[in-house]
Design an enzyme around this catalytic site. Structure first.
Site, short mmCIF file in Angstrom:
data_model
loop_
_atom_site.label_atom_id
_atom_site.label_comp_id
_atom_site.label_asym_id
_atom_site.label_seq_id
_atom_site.Cartn_x
_atom_site.Cartn_y
_atom_site.Cartn_z
N GLU A 194 4.99 -2.31 -7.97
CA GLU A 194 3.99 -1.24 -7.78
C GLU A 194 3.71 -0.50 -9.08
O GLU A 194 4.40 0.45 -9.41
CB GLU A 194 4.48 -0.24 -6.72
CG GLU A 194 3.48 0.88 -6.45
CD GLU A 194 3.96 1.94 -5.48
OE1 GLU A 194 5.16 1.95 -5.13
OE2 GLU A 194 3.13 2.76 -5.07
N LYS B 247 1.84 -4.23 -5.08
CA LYS B 247 1.35 -2.99 -4.46
C LYS B 247 0.47 -2.31 -5.50
O LYS B 247 0.97 -1.81 -6.51
CB LYS B 247 2.51 -2.10 -4.03
CG LYS B 247 2.06 -0.76 -3.43
CD LYS B 247 3.14 -0.17 -2.54
CE LYS B 247 2.78 1.23 -2.10
NZ LYS B 247 3.62 1.71 -1.00
N ARG C 154 1.28 8.63 2.47
CA ARG C 154 0.53 9.81 2.92
C ARG C 154 -0.61 9.47 3.89
O ARG C 154 -0.81 10.16 4.88
CB ARG C 154 -0.03 10.58 1.71
CG ARG C 154 1.03 11.41 1.04
CD ARG C 154 0.61 11.82 -0.35
NE ARG C 154 0.68 10.71 -1.29
CZ ARG C 154 0.35 10.81 -2.58
NH1 ARG C 154 -0.08 11.96 -3.06
NH2 ARG C 154 0.47 9.78 -3.39
N SER D 208 -1.94 4.64 -1.12
CA SER D 208 -3.09 5.53 -0.90
C SER D 208 -3.24 6.53 -2.04
O SER D 208 -4.36 6.99 -2.31
CB SER D 208 -3.02 6.22 0.46
OG SER D 208 -1.84 6.96 0.64
N GLY D 209 -2.16 6.92 -2.67
CA GLY D 209 -2.21 7.65 -3.95
C GLY D 209 -2.84 9.03 -3.94
O GLY D 209 -3.16 9.54 -5.00
N GLY D 210 -3.04 9.63 -2.77
CA GLY D 210 -3.67 10.94 -2.73
C GLY D 210 -5.14 10.88 -2.30
O GLY D 210 -5.82 11.91 -2.28
P1 13P Z 1 1.04 6.89 -0.95
O1 13P Z 1 0.33 5.97 0.00
O2 13P Z 1 1.24 8.27 -0.41
O3 13P Z 1 0.44 6.86 -2.32
O4 13P Z 1 2.50 6.33 -1.12
C1 13P Z 1 2.68 4.98 -1.31
C2 13P Z 1 3.94 4.76 -2.04
O5 13P Z 1 4.79 4.04 -1.61
C3 13P Z 1 4.11 5.41 -3.34
O6 13P Z 1 5.17 4.81 -4.01
#
Ligand code: 13P
Length: 345
Positions: free
Chosen positions: A182, A224, A297, A266-268
């Site tokens: 990721e 990811k 999130r 989703s990253g915010g």
């Molecule tokens: P988000 O979808 O909230 O960005 O989190 C995914 C995640 O695993 C971050 O490492």
């Protein structure tokens, strides 16, 4: 190294209509999330909240696997069943976050490098015994400028993180655990969507180069990815179709077709944008890999908000989580529609 097992794991992780739930918030991140709904971040509250998510009726129709934090992999349902065992019985694969977090990178102000390789071989052995069949390591790439005005990300940051991701992946595969790599390009900042596309392309190209040099089997790695979006403070927010086109273009340029699947963070992004972007990419079609979700999130926010620490709200919280998982399942097949959201509201 059991390649047959890894083939099965990877295939099941990205099975049609399914994606991953990221529930691997460290206790620190969990505190931030709990603070937002005024829930005390005790070990028991974390356990109860995770139990709420994992025991949501029919959730295995949409969720193929869950990324756990170390503490959670060792916890049990209130009836005393280890979470990992409970999930396996429901056909959900337990996974584990193994990185040691993103730390300030020496001599690179404003940039981070993820640590956690020391002792990882031993930890992976134990995680396998505890039931984990895939793992996650998150690197953070920041777009911006350093103090002397040079553009970030620096080559050094991209390279150091790609190298660590590749070494982590090799250790995972040695332990028959499928690595999720990721490299998250952050959406924080006022940068344009073009800069995000450029940073994402360079990051992914470097990552796959490193994976190849470390002899990592690309057939047993899940990417990811972050989507190519405008910086959150940029005046021009790229619309849904543009995000989908840019993201898919970058992936096609950089990600080998041998990969069993690509999942997104989703990253915010707003919940609905995360769903709409995934849906738009799958409607476009033509990708050589399944494209699905691995949201934290964008799957959990509604559930946490409904729960607020009260046992009386568990049913409502599970219904909210189920709805988001179902919407994202549809998006992973390019079958989501905006009015399905309104009906649920
Ligand atoms: P988000 O979808 O909230 O960005 O989190 C995914 C995640 O695993 C971050 O490492």
């Amino acid at each position: 190294m059991d390649t047959k097992l890894m083939t099965e794991t990877a295939k099941a992780m990205v099975a049609p209509g399914k994606g991953l739930l990221a529930a691997d918030e460290s206790s620190g991140t969990c505190k931030k999330r709990f603070d937002s709904v005024k829930v005390e971040c005790t070990e028991e509250n974390r356990r109860a909240y995770r139990e709420l998510l994992f025991t949501t009726p029919q959730i295995s129709d949409y969720v193929s696997g869950v990324i756990l934090f170390d503490e959670t992999l060792r916890q049990k349902t209130k009836d005393g069943q280890p979470f990992a065992e409970f999930m396996q019985k429901k056909g959900i694969i337990p996974g584990i976050k193994v990185d040691g977090g993103a730390h300030d990178m020496a001599l690179h102000p404003g940039e981070k490098v993820t640590e956690g390789l020391d002792g990882l071989r031993k930890r992976l052995e134990e995680y396998f015994k505890l039931g984990a069949r895939f793992a996650k390591w998150r690197a953070v790439i920041t777009i911006g400028k350093d103090a002397s005005g040079d553009l970030l990300p620096s080559w050094a940051c991209i390279e150091a993180n790609a190298h660590a991701l590749a070494r982590y992946s090799a250790l995972c595969q040695e332990a028959s655990i499928v690595p999720i790599v990721e490299p998250e390009v952050l959406l924080d900042g006022d940068h344009t969507v073009e800069r995000c596309e450029d940073a994402t392309e360079k990051t992914l190209a470097t990552l796959f180069n490193e994976l190849t040099w470390q002899n990592v089997s690309l057939e047993h790695v899940i990417l990811k990815a972050s989507m190519v979006v405008s910086g959150k403070d940029n005046a021009r927010q790229a619309p849904v179709q543009e995000v989908a086109e840019r993201t898919l273009r970058v992936l096609k340029r950089t990600v080998p077709a041998a990969l069993p699947g690509v999942v997104f963070l989703s990253g915010g992004q707003t919940d609905e944008n995360a769903t709409a972007h995934l849906d738009a990419m799958n409607r476009m079609g033509g990708a050589p890999w399944p494209l699905t979700f691995s949201y934290s999130r964008a799957l959990q926010a509604v559930a946490l908000n409904a729960w607020r620490g009260s046992a009386a709200n568990v049913g409502a919280a599970q219904a909210a989580f189920h709805h988001r998982a179902q919407m994202n399942s549809l998006a992973s097949k390019g079958q989501w529609k905006k009015d399905l959201e309104k009906k649920a509201a």
